[in-house]
Design a protein around this motif. Structure first.
Motif, PDB file in Angstrom:
ATOM      1  N   ARG A   1     -12.897 -27.897  -4.969  1.00  0.00           N
ATOM      2  CA  ARG A   1     -11.899 -28.317  -5.961  1.00  0.00           C
ATOM      3  C   ARG A   1     -11.505 -27.100  -6.795  1.00  0.00           C
ATOM      4  NH1 ARG A   1     -14.286 -32.429  -9.445  1.00  0.00           N
ATOM      5  NH2 ARG A   1     -15.139 -30.643 -10.541  1.00  0.00           N
TER       6      ARG A   1
ATOM      7  N   ARG B   1      -5.030 -30.642  -9.520  1.00  0.00           N
ATOM      8  CA  ARG B   1      -6.173 -30.011  -8.861  1.00  0.00           C
ATOM      9  C   ARG B   1      -5.889 -29.967  -7.371  1.00  0.00           C
ATOM     10  NH1 ARG B   1      -9.564 -33.669 -12.644  1.00  0.00           N
ATOM     11  NH2 ARG B   1      -8.438 -35.202 -11.447  1.00  0.00           N
TER      12      ARG B   1
ATOM     13  N   PRO C   1      -8.800 -25.762  -9.805  1.00  0.00           N
ATOM     14  CA  PRO C   1      -7.820 -26.208 -10.794  1.00  0.00           C
ATOM     15  C   PRO C   1      -6.441 -25.599 -10.526  1.00  0.00           C
ATOM     16  CG  PRO C   1      -9.385 -24.697 -11.802  1.00  0.00           C
ATOM     17  CD  PRO C   1      -9.851 -24.953 -10.398  1.00  0.00           C
TER      18      PRO C   1
END
Length: 187
Positions: free
Chosen positions: A49, A88, A51
């Motif tokens: 993940r 994201r 940002p």
């Protein structure tokens, strides 16, 4: 004879992704009804993940289409899901990455990057959801999965994170210089 290569690949991708679910037929129904299904990570694939601010910094643009094209290029077509609501990105990587990259993942946490594996679930849109939804809500494939089991190269993902962190830090330093009046452009 008609050849349906794209349709065959999309069907193979669907089958492969859904095979991660304990009940693939129920998962397919959720896809049809909601356009997204929660799939467990850590068996067939995991996810990193990242940002949106890091991805935008690396791409040097906030335009979603340009960002998606950038991701496609730097990750060599490796699949990426964008959560447009939370801004994201989820780079799909081999299932062992959260374990083998434990030290790097700890360092990345300061950048809000996380390696997601066993014990976590990811909202995976249907393979045909490849455009950003209206009003920044929902998830879509920023870089669609080209074939079953074709994932992002971990080193390419690491380079993307490093470039984004470096450029984001440079932007913060530049803003600090301007606000303190030390930047040549501030005179």
């Amino acid at each position: 004879m008609t050849v349906h290569v794209a349709a065959d690949r999309r069907l193979a991708v669907e089958h492969w992704l859904l095979s991660a679910h304990s009940c693939p037929s129920r998962a397919r129904e959720e896809w049809q009804e909601h356009g997204i299904v929660l799939l467990p990570l850590g068996t067939l694939f995991s996810a990193v993940r990242i940002p949106g601010r890091l991805v935008s910094a690396a791409a040097e643009t906030a335009d979603p289409q340009e960002t998606d094209a950038f991701l496609d290029e730097v990750l060599d077509g490796g699949p990426v899901i964008c959560d447009a609501y939370g801004l994201r990105y989820y780079a799909l990587v081999p299932s062992g990455v959260p374990v083998t990259w434990r030290a790097a993942a700890e360092d990345w946490r300061t950048q809000d990057v996380d390696c997601l594996g066993r014990g976590t679930y990811l909202g995976v849109p249907r393979p045909d959801v490849v455009d950003q939804p209206a009003y920044g809500a929902g998830s879509y494939w920023a870089v669609p999965m080209s074939s079953a089991a074709v994932l992002c190269a971990p080193l390419s993902v690491a380079r993307l994170i490093a470039a984004g962190a470096h450029r984001a830090a440079g932007d913060v330093e530049e803003l600090r210089s301007v606000s303190e009046g030390t930047s040549p452009g501030a005179w």
